[in-house]
Design a protein around this motif. Structure first.
Motif, PDB file in Angstrom:
ATOM      1  N   ARG A  16      -9.070   2.271  17.355  1.00 22.39           N
ATOM      2  CA  ARG A  16      -9.930   1.979  16.204  1.00 22.39           C
ATOM      3  C   ARG A  16      -9.249   1.043  15.197  1.00 22.39           C
ATOM      4  NH1 ARG A  16     -11.787   3.785  11.210  1.00 22.39           N
ATOM      5  NH2 ARG A  16     -14.052   3.554  11.027  1.00 22.39           N
ATOM      6  N   ALA A  82      -9.116  -0.258  23.333  1.00 24.32           N
ATOM      7  CA  ALA A  82      -9.926  -1.043  22.401  1.00 24.32           C
ATOM      8  C   ALA A  82     -10.720  -2.106  23.152  1.00 24.32           C
ATOM      9  CB  ALA A  82      -9.033  -1.681  21.339  1.00 24.32           C
ATOM     10  N   ALA A 132     -15.550  -0.091  16.589  1.00 22.81           N
ATOM     11  CA  ALA A 132     -14.638   0.834  15.892  1.00 22.81           C
ATOM     12  C   ALA A 132     -15.407   2.002  15.296  1.00 22.81           C
ATOM     13  CB  ALA A 132     -13.862   0.095  14.804  1.00 22.81           C
ATOM     14  N   ASP A 133     -16.564   1.716  14.702  1.00 21.62           N
ATOM     15  CA  ASP A 133     -17.389   2.791  14.133  1.00 21.62           C
ATOM     16  C   ASP A 133     -17.849   3.758  15.215  1.00 21.62           C
ATOM     17  OD1 ASP A 133     -17.090   1.695  11.622  1.00 21.62           O
ATOM     18  OD2 ASP A 133     -19.084   0.781  11.576  1.00 21.62           O
ATOM     19  N   LEU A 135     -16.292   4.399  17.962  1.00 22.24           N
ATOM     20  CA  LEU A 135     -15.129   5.180  18.379  1.00 22.24           C
ATOM     21  C   LEU A 135     -14.815   6.303  17.398  1.00 22.24           C
ATOM     22  CD1 LEU A 135     -12.538   2.577  19.684  1.00 22.24           C
ATOM     23  CD2 LEU A 135     -13.867   4.218  21.001  1.00 22.24           C
ATOM     24  N   SER A 136     -15.112   6.087  16.129  1.00 22.42           N
ATOM     25  CA  SER A 136     -14.769   7.108  15.131  1.00 22.42           C
ATOM     26  C   SER A 136     -15.486   8.421  15.416  1.00 22.42           C
ATOM     27  CB  SER A 136     -15.052   6.620  13.712  1.00 22.42           C
ATOM     28  OG  SER A 136     -16.441   6.454  13.516  1.00 22.42           O
TER      29      SER A 136
END
Length: 144
Positions: A16, A82, A132-133, A135-136
């Motif tokens: 992330r 990633a 990334a969001d 993955l959070s």
């Protein structure tokens, strides 16, 4: 979140923060579309690059400190995660991560998306942040 600084020798070792750093990097240096991930003379961290190149820089390419030690196995694993997550986000389909060809498939998907005529750094940064969001929600929360 890992703070963005092109001169920092601190390297993220989770997917992330690598994606978030890469998004900020593309906004700063711009998107390069061409035959190489980086273009022109100068330090890698100041050159326009593709999203895959930004992920590489986020994972330490061209930014390491001489007097610092790094857990490269952990950093490279996070970089690969990633990249796979980003490719899955762009294509809307999951890759078989057990397949030894998965990383090549991810690279190809990211590079094809990046090379589309008219692609902008802003679009690439937005896609990296969206990944990334996503993955959070999949990663465990950090300890309090």
């Amino acid at each position: 979140m890992h703070p963005y600084s092109p001169e920092s020798v601190v390297i993220a070792d989770e997917p992330r923060p690598i994606l978030l750093w890469a998004a900020s990097h593309l906004e700063r240096v711009g998107l390069h579309q061409g035959s190489r991930l980086f273009n022109g003379p100068g330090r890698i961290v100041t050159l326009a690059c593709w999203p895959r190149g930004a992920i590489e820089v986020a994972a330490g390419h061209g930014r390491v400190g001489m007097r610092r030690t790094y857990d490269w196995d952990r950093i490279h694993a996070a970089r690969d995660q990633a990249l796979l997550a980003f490719a899955e986000h762009l294509t809307g389909r999951l890759l078989d991560r057990a397949d030894p060809r998965a990383k090549d498939q991810a690279r190809n998907a990211v590079d094809r998306w990046s090379a589309e005529p008219g692609r902008t750094a802003s679009e690439a940064a937005k896609a990296l942040r969206a990944t990334a969001d996503a993955l959070s929600g999949l990663l465990p929360a950090p300890p309090a």
